[in-house]
Design a protein around this motif. Structure first.
Motif, PDB file in Angstrom:
ATOM      1  N   LEU A  43     -24.770  55.706 -78.626  1.00  0.00           N
ATOM      2  CA  LEU A  43     -24.993  54.270 -78.420  1.00  0.00           C
ATOM      3  C   LEU A  43     -25.370  54.044 -76.954  1.00  0.00           C
ATOM      4  CD1 LEU A  43     -24.844  51.473 -79.776  1.00  0.00           C
ATOM      5  CD2 LEU A  43     -22.489  51.323 -78.977  1.00  0.00           C
ATOM      6  N   VAL A  44     -26.578  53.509 -76.708  1.00  0.00           N
ATOM      7  CA  VAL A  44     -27.046  53.323 -75.336  1.00  0.00           C
ATOM      8  C   VAL A  44     -27.198  51.850 -74.949  1.00  0.00           C
ATOM      9  CG1 VAL A  44     -28.181  55.556 -75.168  1.00  0.00           C
ATOM     10  CG2 VAL A  44     -29.455  53.603 -76.009  1.00  0.00           C
ATOM     11  N   LYS A  45     -27.159  50.941 -75.913  1.00  0.00           N
ATOM     12  CA  LYS A  45     -27.244  49.512 -75.614  1.00  0.00           C
ATOM     13  C   LYS A  45     -26.094  48.791 -76.302  1.00  0.00           C
ATOM     14  CE  LYS A  45     -32.117  48.711 -74.724  1.00  0.00           C
ATOM     15  NZ  LYS A  45     -33.276  47.894 -75.101  1.00  0.00           N
ATOM     16  N   SER A  46     -25.678  47.696 -75.706  1.00  0.00           N
ATOM     17  CA  SER A  46     -24.567  46.915 -76.231  1.00  0.00           C
ATOM     18  C   SER A  46     -24.954  46.203 -77.527  1.00  0.00           C
ATOM     19  CB  SER A  46     -24.140  45.883 -75.192  1.00  0.00           C
ATOM     20  OG  SER A  46     -23.165  45.027 -75.735  1.00  0.00           O
ATOM     21  N   THR A  47     -23.952  45.967 -78.368  1.00  0.00           N
ATOM     22  CA  THR A  47     -24.176  45.221 -79.612  1.00  0.00           C
ATOM     23  C   THR A  47     -23.783  43.750 -79.454  1.00  0.00           C
ATOM     24  OG1 THR A  47     -21.985  45.826 -80.420  1.00  0.00           O
ATOM     25  CG2 THR A  47     -23.815  47.245 -81.060  1.00  0.00           C
ATOM     26  N   ILE A  48     -23.502  43.315 -78.234  1.00  0.00           N
ATOM     27  CA  ILE A  48     -23.034  41.936 -78.022  1.00  0.00           C
ATOM     28  C   ILE A  48     -24.039  40.905 -78.533  1.00  0.00           C
ATOM     29  CG2 ILE A  48     -22.566  40.202 -76.244  1.00  0.00           C
ATOM     30  CD1 ILE A  48     -21.094  42.380 -74.698  1.00  0.00           C
ATOM     31  N   GLY A  49     -25.315  41.072 -78.248  1.00  0.00           N
ATOM     32  CA  GLY A  49     -26.300  40.091 -78.690  1.00  0.00           C
ATOM     33  C   GLY A  49     -26.979  40.446 -79.995  1.00  0.00           C
ATOM     34  N   ALA A  50     -26.484  41.469 -80.671  1.00  0.00           N
ATOM     35  CA  ALA A  50     -27.135  41.956 -81.882  1.00  0.00           C
ATOM     36  C   ALA A  50     -26.787  41.093 -83.099  1.00  0.00           C
ATOM     37  CB  ALA A  50     -26.728  43.405 -82.150  1.00  0.00           C
ATOM     38  N   VAL A  51     -27.609  41.204 -84.115  1.00  0.00           N
ATOM     39  CA  VAL A  51     -27.371  40.539 -85.391  1.00  0.00           C
ATOM     40  C   VAL A  51     -26.075  41.113 -85.997  1.00  0.00           C
ATOM     41  CG1 VAL A  51     -28.354  40.206 -87.700  1.00  0.00           C
ATOM     42  CG2 VAL A  51     -29.846  40.317 -85.709  1.00  0.00           C
ATOM     43  N   PRO A  52     -25.247  40.301 -86.634  1.00  0.00           N
ATOM     44  CA  PRO A  52     -23.995  40.808 -87.204  1.00  0.00           C
ATOM     45  C   PRO A  52     -24.173  42.018 -88.134  1.00  0.00           C
ATOM     46  CG  PRO A  52     -23.974  38.435 -87.221  1.00  0.00           C
ATOM     47  CD  PRO A  52     -25.347  38.846 -86.756  1.00  0.00           C
ATOM     48  N   LYS A  53     -25.256  42.032 -88.906  1.00  0.00           N
ATOM     49  CA  LYS A  53     -25.510  43.179 -89.788  1.00  0.00           C
ATOM     50  C   LYS A  53     -25.707  44.453 -88.965  1.00  0.00           C
ATOM     51  CE  LYS A  53     -28.666  44.813 -93.363  1.00  0.00           C
ATOM     52  NZ  LYS A  53     -29.840  44.491 -94.171  1.00  0.00           N
ATOM     53  N   ASN A  54     -26.415  44.346 -87.841  1.00  0.00           N
ATOM     54  CA  ASN A  54     -26.638  45.509 -86.996  1.00  0.00           C
ATOM     55  C   ASN A  54     -25.349  45.974 -86.338  1.00  0.00           C
ATOM     56  OD1 ASN A  54     -29.287  45.292 -87.701  1.00  0.00           O
ATOM     57  ND2 ASN A  54     -30.037  44.715 -85.688  1.00  0.00           N
ATOM     58  N   LYS A  55     -24.490  45.026 -85.952  1.00  0.00           N
ATOM     59  CA  LYS A  55     -23.186  45.393 -85.394  1.00  0.00           C
ATOM     60  C   LYS A  55     -22.380  46.191 -86.421  1.00  0.00           C
ATOM     61  CE  LYS A  55     -22.510  41.426 -82.346  1.00  0.00           C
ATOM     62  NZ  LYS A  55     -21.613  40.321 -82.006  1.00  0.00           N
ATOM     63  N   ALA A  56     -22.416  45.757 -87.664  1.00  0.00           N
ATOM     64  CA  ALA A  56     -21.672  46.437 -88.724  1.00  0.00           C
ATOM     65  C   ALA A  56     -22.217  47.842 -88.965  1.00  0.00           C
ATOM     66  CB  ALA A  56     -21.732  45.611 -90.009  1.00  0.00           C
ATOM     67  N   ILE A  57     -23.529  48.003 -88.904  1.00  0.00           N
ATOM     68  CA  ILE A  57     -24.135  49.323 -89.101  1.00  0.00           C
ATOM     69  C   ILE A  57     -23.692  50.266 -87.999  1.00  0.00           C
ATOM     70  CG2 ILE A  57     -26.313  50.598 -89.072  1.00  0.00           C
ATOM     71  CD1 ILE A  57     -27.577  48.140 -90.474  1.00  0.00           C
ATOM     72  N   VAL A  58     -23.742  49.805 -86.746  1.00  0.00           N
ATOM     73  CA  VAL A  58     -23.342  50.649 -85.613  1.00  0.00           C
ATOM     74  C   VAL A  58     -21.880  51.052 -85.756  1.00  0.00           C
ATOM     75  CG1 VAL A  58     -22.948  50.655 -83.124  1.00  0.00           C
ATOM     76  CG2 VAL A  58     -25.094  49.787 -84.033  1.00  0.00           C
ATOM     77  N   GLU A  59     -21.029  50.106 -86.108  1.00  0.00           N
ATOM     78  CA  GLU A  59     -19.609  50.406 -86.249  1.00  0.00           C
ATOM     79  C   GLU A  59     -19.344  51.353 -87.413  1.00  0.00           C
ATOM     80  OE1 GLU A  59     -15.454  47.951 -86.657  1.00  0.00           O
ATOM     81  OE2 GLU A  59     -17.065  47.137 -85.406  1.00  0.00           O
ATOM     82  N   SER A  60     -20.101  51.223 -88.492  1.00  0.00           N
ATOM     83  CA  SER A  60     -19.908  52.104 -89.649  1.00  0.00           C
ATOM     84  C   SER A  60     -20.334  53.541 -89.347  1.00  0.00           C
ATOM     85  CB  SER A  60     -20.672  51.577 -90.860  1.00  0.00           C
ATOM     86  OG  SER A  60     -22.062  51.762 -90.685  1.00  0.00           O
ATOM     87  N   MET A  61     -21.206  53.696 -88.350  1.00  0.00           N
ATOM     88  CA  MET A  61     -21.609  55.041 -87.927  1.00  0.00           C
ATOM     89  C   MET A  61     -20.531  55.700 -87.075  1.00  0.00           C
ATOM     90  SD  MET A  61     -25.565  54.299 -86.955  1.00  0.00           S
ATOM     91  CE  MET A  61     -26.323  55.892 -87.156  1.00  0.00           C
ATOM     92  N   GLY A  62     -19.532  54.931 -86.650  1.00  0.00           N
ATOM     93  CA  GLY A  62     -18.441  55.482 -85.854  1.00  0.00           C
ATOM     94  C   GLY A  62     -18.631  55.288 -84.361  1.00  0.00           C
ATOM     95  N   LEU A  63     -19.566  54.430 -83.981  1.00  0.00           N
ATOM     96  CA  LEU A  63     -19.836  54.185 -82.562  1.00  0.00           C
ATOM     97  C   LEU A  63     -19.107  52.922 -82.132  1.00  0.00           C
ATOM     98  CD1 LEU A  63     -23.636  54.929 -82.726  1.00  0.00           C
ATOM     99  CD2 LEU A  63     -21.898  56.400 -81.715  1.00  0.00           C
ATOM    100  N   ARG A  64     -18.347  53.003 -81.044  1.00  0.00           N
ATOM    101  CA  ARG A  64     -17.571  51.862 -80.583  1.00  0.00           C
ATOM    102  C   ARG A  64     -18.032  51.358 -79.220  1.00  0.00           C
ATOM    103  NH1 ARG A  64     -16.386  51.901 -85.256  1.00  0.00           N
ATOM    104  NH2 ARG A  64     -14.446  52.624 -86.139  1.00  0.00           N
TER     105      ARG A  64
END
Length: 61
Positions: free
Chosen positions: A10-31
């Motif tokens: 993970l190289v960029k923050s998910t703060i401004g991301a779409v909620p669906k994209n945040k969920a995808i990143v988290e489901s991959m195990g990236l925090r």
């Protein structure tokens, strides 16, 4: 033939991301930014990478 693996970081923050994209990143195990996981190189993983590739760095492991 050995199973192929991908190292995903993970190289960029998910703060401004779409909620669906945040969920995808988290489901991959990236925090946190800079955290990495090793996942199998299959169609499901490639689909996740296609959705949130702008937030990730992908390398072969």
């Amino acid at each position: 033939m050995a199973d192929k693996k991908l190292k995903i970081t993970l190289v960029k923050s998910t703060i401004g991301a779409v909620p669906k994209n945040k969920a995808i990143v988290e489901s991959m195990g990236l925090r946190k930014i800079g955290s990495s996981v090793i996942l199998p190189d299959n169609d499901a993983t490639k689909g996740q990478i296609r959705q949130v590739g702008h937030l990730l760095k992908v390398e072969e492991a």
